[in-house]
Design a protein around this motif. Structure first.
Motif, PDB file in Angstrom:
ATOM      1  N   TYR A  98     -10.805   0.132 -10.369  1.00 18.46           N
ATOM      2  CA  TYR A  98      -9.533   0.369 -10.475  1.00 18.46           C
ATOM      3  C   TYR A  98      -8.668  -1.044 -10.283  1.00 18.46           C
ATOM      4  CZ  TYR A  98     -10.061   0.176  -5.308  1.00 18.46           C
ATOM      5  OH  TYR A  98     -10.405   0.009  -4.094  1.00 18.46           O
ATOM      6  N   LYS A  99      -7.600  -0.804 -11.321  1.00 20.85           N
ATOM      7  CA  LYS A  99      -6.692  -2.143 -11.274  1.00 20.85           C
ATOM      8  C   LYS A  99      -5.608  -2.091 -10.416  1.00 20.85           C
ATOM      9  CE  LYS A  99      -6.358  -4.003 -15.650  1.00 20.85           C
ATOM     10  NZ  LYS A  99      -7.631  -4.797 -15.696  1.00 20.85           N
ATOM     11  N   CYS A 100      -5.097  -2.816  -9.569  1.00 17.61           N
ATOM     12  CA  CYS A 100      -3.782  -2.745  -8.590  1.00 17.61           C
ATOM     13  C   CYS A 100      -2.891  -3.636  -8.973  1.00 17.61           C
ATOM     14  CB  CYS A 100      -4.494  -3.183  -7.228  1.00 17.61           C
ATOM     15  SG  CYS A 100      -5.812  -1.993  -6.507  1.00 17.61           S
ATOM     16  N   THR A 101      -1.525  -2.980  -8.836  1.00 21.60           N
ATOM     17  CA  THR A 101      -0.244  -3.675  -9.067  1.00 21.60           C
ATOM     18  C   THR A 101       0.142  -4.757  -7.705  1.00 21.60           C
ATOM     19  OG1 THR A 101       1.063  -2.006  -8.265  1.00 21.60           O
ATOM     20  CG2 THR A 101       0.676  -1.841 -10.449  1.00 21.60           C
ATOM     21  N   ASP A 102      -0.510  -4.500  -6.898  1.00 17.88           N
ATOM     22  CA  ASP A 102      -0.022  -5.500  -5.562  1.00 17.88           C
ATOM     23  C   ASP A 102      -1.585  -5.787  -5.090  1.00 17.88           C
ATOM     24  OD1 ASP A 102       1.277  -7.263  -3.721  1.00 17.88           O
ATOM     25  OD2 ASP A 102       2.882  -5.698  -3.555  1.00 17.88           O
ATOM     26  N   PHE A 103      -1.348  -6.925  -3.995  1.00 16.91           N
ATOM     27  CA  PHE A 103      -2.601  -7.134  -3.500  1.00 16.91           C
ATOM     28  C   PHE A 103      -2.982  -6.385  -2.174  1.00 16.91           C
ATOM     29  CE2 PHE A 103      -1.138 -11.146  -5.787  1.00 16.91           C
ATOM     30  CZ  PHE A 103      -2.094 -11.384  -6.412  1.00 16.91           C
ATOM     31  N   TYR A 104      -4.234  -6.193  -2.043  1.00 14.30           N
ATOM     32  CA  TYR A 104      -4.665  -5.629  -0.811  1.00 14.30           C
ATOM     33  C   TYR A 104      -4.192  -6.242   0.557  1.00 14.30           C
ATOM     34  CZ  TYR A 104      -7.910  -3.535   2.681  1.00 14.30           C
ATOM     35  OH  TYR A 104      -8.369  -3.167   3.978  1.00 14.30           O
ATOM     36  N   ALA A 105      -3.586  -5.428   1.496  1.00 22.54           N
ATOM     37  CA  ALA A 105      -2.955  -6.081   2.532  1.00 22.54           C
ATOM     38  C   ALA A 105      -3.339  -5.221   3.516  1.00 22.54           C
ATOM     39  CB  ALA A 105      -1.519  -6.106   2.303  1.00 22.54           C
ATOM     40  N   PRO A 106      -4.684  -5.484   4.376  1.00 17.84           N
ATOM     41  CA  PRO A 106      -5.352  -4.868   5.428  1.00 17.84           C
ATOM     42  C   PRO A 106      -4.280  -4.580   6.572  1.00 17.84           C
ATOM     43  CG  PRO A 106      -6.439  -6.795   5.196  1.00 17.84           C
ATOM     44  CD  PRO A 106      -5.350  -6.895   4.372  1.00 17.84           C
ATOM     45  N   GLU A 107      -3.201  -5.465   6.867  1.00 14.04           N
ATOM     46  CA  GLU A 107      -2.190  -5.029   7.887  1.00 14.04           C
ATOM     47  C   GLU A 107      -1.535  -3.928   7.589  1.00 14.04           C
ATOM     48  OE1 GLU A 107      -0.633  -8.568   5.839  1.00 14.04           O
ATOM     49  OE2 GLU A 107      -2.484  -7.817   5.862  1.00 14.04           O
ATOM     50  N   TYR A 108      -1.490  -3.570   6.362  1.00 14.38           N
ATOM     51  CA  TYR A 108      -0.411  -2.547   6.083  1.00 14.38           C
ATOM     52  C   TYR A 108      -1.234  -1.157   5.637  1.00 14.38           C
ATOM     53  CZ  TYR A 108       3.060  -6.326   6.214  1.00 14.38           C
ATOM     54  OH  TYR A 108       3.429  -7.508   6.224  1.00 14.38           O
ATOM     55  N   GLU A 109      -2.392  -1.482   5.540  1.00  9.95           N
ATOM     56  CA  GLU A 109      -3.057  -0.173   5.137  1.00  9.95           C
ATOM     57  C   GLU A 109      -3.270   0.913   6.090  1.00  9.95           C
ATOM     58  OE1 GLU A 109      -7.155   0.947   2.548  1.00  9.95           O
ATOM     59  OE2 GLU A 109      -7.406  -0.499   4.318  1.00  9.95           O
ATOM     60  N   ARG A 110      -3.189   2.110   5.582  1.00 12.54           N
ATOM     61  CA  ARG A 110      -3.165   3.431   6.416  1.00 12.54           C
ATOM     62  C   ARG A 110      -4.112   4.480   5.753  1.00 12.54           C
ATOM     63  NH1 ARG A 110      -0.941  -0.061   8.843  1.00 12.54           N
ATOM     64  NH2 ARG A 110       0.574  -0.131  10.341  1.00 12.54           N
ATOM     65  N   SER A 111      -4.256   5.304   6.482  1.00 13.65           N
ATOM     66  CA  SER A 111      -5.096   6.382   5.976  1.00 13.65           C
ATOM     67  C   SER A 111      -4.782   7.812   6.652  1.00 13.65           C
ATOM     68  CB  SER A 111      -6.629   6.261   6.367  1.00 13.65           C
ATOM     69  OG  SER A 111      -7.381   7.182   5.671  1.00 13.65           O
ATOM     70  N   ILE A 112      -4.628   8.862   5.595  1.00  9.39           N
ATOM     71  CA  ILE A 112      -4.407  10.246   6.080  1.00  9.39           C
ATOM     72  C   ILE A 112      -5.482  10.831   6.054  1.00  9.39           C
ATOM     73  CG2 ILE A 112      -2.919  12.293   5.457  1.00  9.39           C
ATOM     74  CD1 ILE A 112      -0.870  10.481   4.063  1.00  9.39           C
ATOM     75  N   ARG A 113      -5.799  11.699   6.987  1.00  7.83           N
ATOM     76  CA  ARG A 113      -6.756  12.797   7.157  1.00  7.83           C
ATOM     77  C   ARG A 113      -6.950  13.485   5.616  1.00  7.83           C
ATOM     78  NH1 ARG A 113      -5.104  14.276  12.118  1.00  7.83           N
ATOM     79  NH2 ARG A 113      -4.092  16.151  11.320  1.00  7.83           N
ATOM     80  N   TRP A 114      -8.327  13.413   5.273  1.00  8.25           N
ATOM     81  CA  TRP A 114      -8.633  13.896   3.945  1.00  8.25           C
ATOM     82  C   TRP A 114      -8.463  15.510   4.051  1.00  8.25           C
ATOM     83  CZ3 TRP A 114     -12.553  17.843   3.484  1.00  8.25           C
ATOM     84  CH2 TRP A 114     -13.214  18.008   4.705  1.00  8.25           C
ATOM     85  N   ASN A 115      -8.508  16.042   5.315  1.00  6.54           N
ATOM     86  CA  ASN A 115      -8.355  17.596   5.253  1.00  6.54           C
ATOM     87  C   ASN A 115      -7.240  18.108   6.420  1.00  6.54           C
ATOM     88  OD1 ASN A 115      -9.204  16.719   7.922  1.00  6.54           O
ATOM     89  ND2 ASN A 115     -10.763  18.037   8.104  1.00  6.54           N
TER      90      ASN A 115
END
Length: 190
Positions: free
Chosen positions: A130-147
């Motif tokens: 995948y190509k991304c339009t902005d850089f990966y920023a681990p301090e701003y990354e979040r995750s929502i439960r898959w279920n």
């Protein structure tokens, strides 16, 4: 190249023309002019490639700042790919769309900034690029439960106990908590 809207019009399904013969194949995976004509005005700053085994579920990931638009495709194997609209003022807020992407169908999905994204590997192995339009920023990354019970994404999972999840994805927050944080971030940035 055929570009069509999904149930969420800003998420686009892209089907490149594949030219093949006994030597192999050729296809165009990015053409700025064609994509702009279809309403995809993206400048990419980062390319990523992951390999995962069957039953790996990655996601649903997003960034609260520096949201990334993603042009995703599978070059080996097959996945079920999901995008969830997290744009608070969108008429499709909280809705999701899923598409099967594989090396056989050569499909790609455009996931605009402001969406959570994830995929489930349904083949023995899958290479996901995948190509991304902005850089990966681990301090701003979040995750929502898959279920998440509010989102009700239908992953087609028969045995949830067989899924392979990262620690981050096992500990992911619920949709409602994610939205509270997104709203607070939007207010703080205005």
């Amino acid at each position: 190249m055929k570009i069509t809207e999904t149930r969420i019009p800003d998420v686009k399904l892209i089907e490149p023309k594949v030219f093949g013969d006994e030597r192999g194949f050729f296809m165009e995976t990015w053409n700025d002019k064609v994509f702009k004509k279809a309403g995809i005005n993206a400048t990419f700053v980062q390319d990523n490639h992951s390999r995962s085994v069957q039953n790996t579920l990655r996601g649903l990931h997003y960034q609260i700042k520096q949201p990334q638009g993603k042009l995703v495709r599978v070059t080996l194997g097959a996945v079920f790919d999901v995008a969830v609209d997290l744009r608070i003022n969108s008429p499709n807020f909280g809705h999701w769309v899923g598409e099967y992407l594989s090396e056989e169908n050569s499909r790609m999905l455009w996931v605009p900034p402001g969406f959570a994204h994830g995929f489930l590997v349904i083949s023995d192995t899958a290479d996901f690029q995948y190509k991304c339009t902005d850089f990966y920023a681990p301090e701003y990354e979040r995750s929502i439960r898959w279920n998440d019970p509010v989102l009700k994404v239908n992953w087609g999972v028969i045995k949830p106990e067989a899924l392979l999840l990262s620690v981050k994805d096992k500990e992911a927050q619920g949709f409602e908590k994610a939205i509270d944080e997104l709203r607070k971030t939007a207010v703080a940035n205005s």
